[in-house]
Each structure stands twice: as C-alpha cells, then as structure tokens.
Design an enzyme around this catalytic site. Structure first.
Site, short mmCIF file in Angstrom:
data_model
loop_
_atom_site.label_atom_id
_atom_site.label_comp_id
_atom_site.label_asym_id
_atom_site.label_seq_id
_atom_site.Cartn_x
_atom_site.Cartn_y
_atom_site.Cartn_z
N HIS A 63 0.83 -1.20 0.00
CA HIS A 63 0.00 0.00 0.00
C HIS A 63 0.88 1.26 0.00
O HIS A 63 0.61 2.21 -0.75
CB HIS A 63 -0.92 -0.03 1.23
CG HIS A 63 -1.84 1.12 1.36
ND1 HIS A 63 -2.86 1.37 0.48
CD2 HIS A 63 -1.88 2.12 2.28
CE1 HIS A 63 -3.51 2.46 0.86
NE2 HIS A 63 -2.93 2.94 1.95
N GLN A 67 3.99 1.56 -1.08
CA GLN A 67 4.64 1.66 -2.39
C GLN A 67 3.67 2.20 -3.44
O GLN A 67 4.05 3.02 -4.29
CB GLN A 67 5.18 0.30 -2.82
CG GLN A 67 6.35 -0.19 -2.00
CD GLN A 67 7.55 0.71 -2.16
OE1 GLN A 67 7.92 1.43 -1.24
NE2 GLN A 67 8.15 0.71 -3.31
N HIS A 107 1.11 4.17 -2.87
CA HIS A 107 0.94 5.61 -2.59
C HIS A 107 2.11 6.41 -3.16
O HIS A 107 1.92 7.46 -3.76
CB HIS A 107 0.86 5.86 -1.07
CG HIS A 107 -0.53 5.89 -0.55
ND1 HIS A 107 -1.34 6.99 -0.67
CD2 HIS A 107 -1.25 4.97 0.10
CE1 HIS A 107 -2.51 6.74 -0.12
NE2 HIS A 107 -2.48 5.50 0.36
#
Length: 99
Positions: A73, A75, A77
């Site tokens: 998650h 990464q 973002h």
C-alpha cells in the site's frame, strides 16, 4: 518497519494533496502559489523516497523485509504521488501558457 511504512504513506499522501492543490491554484491563475505547492510536493516525495531507500538499503545489507499489504500500500501511494506530481507540474505549465 511500521514507522518507515507509515512515513512513506504520510509523505506520499501529502505530496499528492499538494500536487492537486497546485493544479487547482494554476486553474485559478495563481501560478506562484501553484509552483510553491509543486516545490512542497517535491520535498514531501523526497522524504517518502528516503524512507523507501532505508528499506532498500537494509535489504541490500541482508536484512529481511517482510512483505506486507501495508508495505505494498505504501509503495502504491508513493508511485501514485510521483505520477500525480509530475502531471501537476506539466498542467501548471500548460495553464501558464493558456494565460
């Protein structure tokens, strides 16, 4: 590990928000503010990238990193924020040309 991951999410989210604000300001003709937001987004991405680099360097030293949904998650973002910031910078330039 969780602290590093949360730093990536936090700074990436800030960068994405600043990039979107830059587009909004450019649309209104506030180019100085828009450019300030792009610069701040770049700084936030730098912070997120430093946290990511810490993880990469640790793994290169042989430290095991557990792959978790939260890391994936984070990464996601970071990569999304990088793309949004790049596109926002281009849009600010386009709004300047139109004006």
């Amino acid at each position: 590990m969780e602290t590093i991951i949360m730093n990536i999410i936090l700074h990436s989210g800030n960068a994405r928000s600043l990039a979107m604000e830059a587009i909004k300001e450019a649309k209104e003709g506030n180019f100085e503010i828009a450019e300030k937001h792009i610069a701040e987004a770049t700084q936030s991405l730098g912070e997120a990238h430093r946290s990511q680099t810490d993880l990469i360097q640790g793994e290169a030293r042989g430290e095991q990193s557990e792959i978790s949904i939260l890391l994936i998650h984070a990464q996601d973002h970071l990569m999304t924020a990088m793309s949004v910031k790049d596109l926002a910078a281009e849009m600010v330039e386009l709004y300047k040309r139109i004006a």
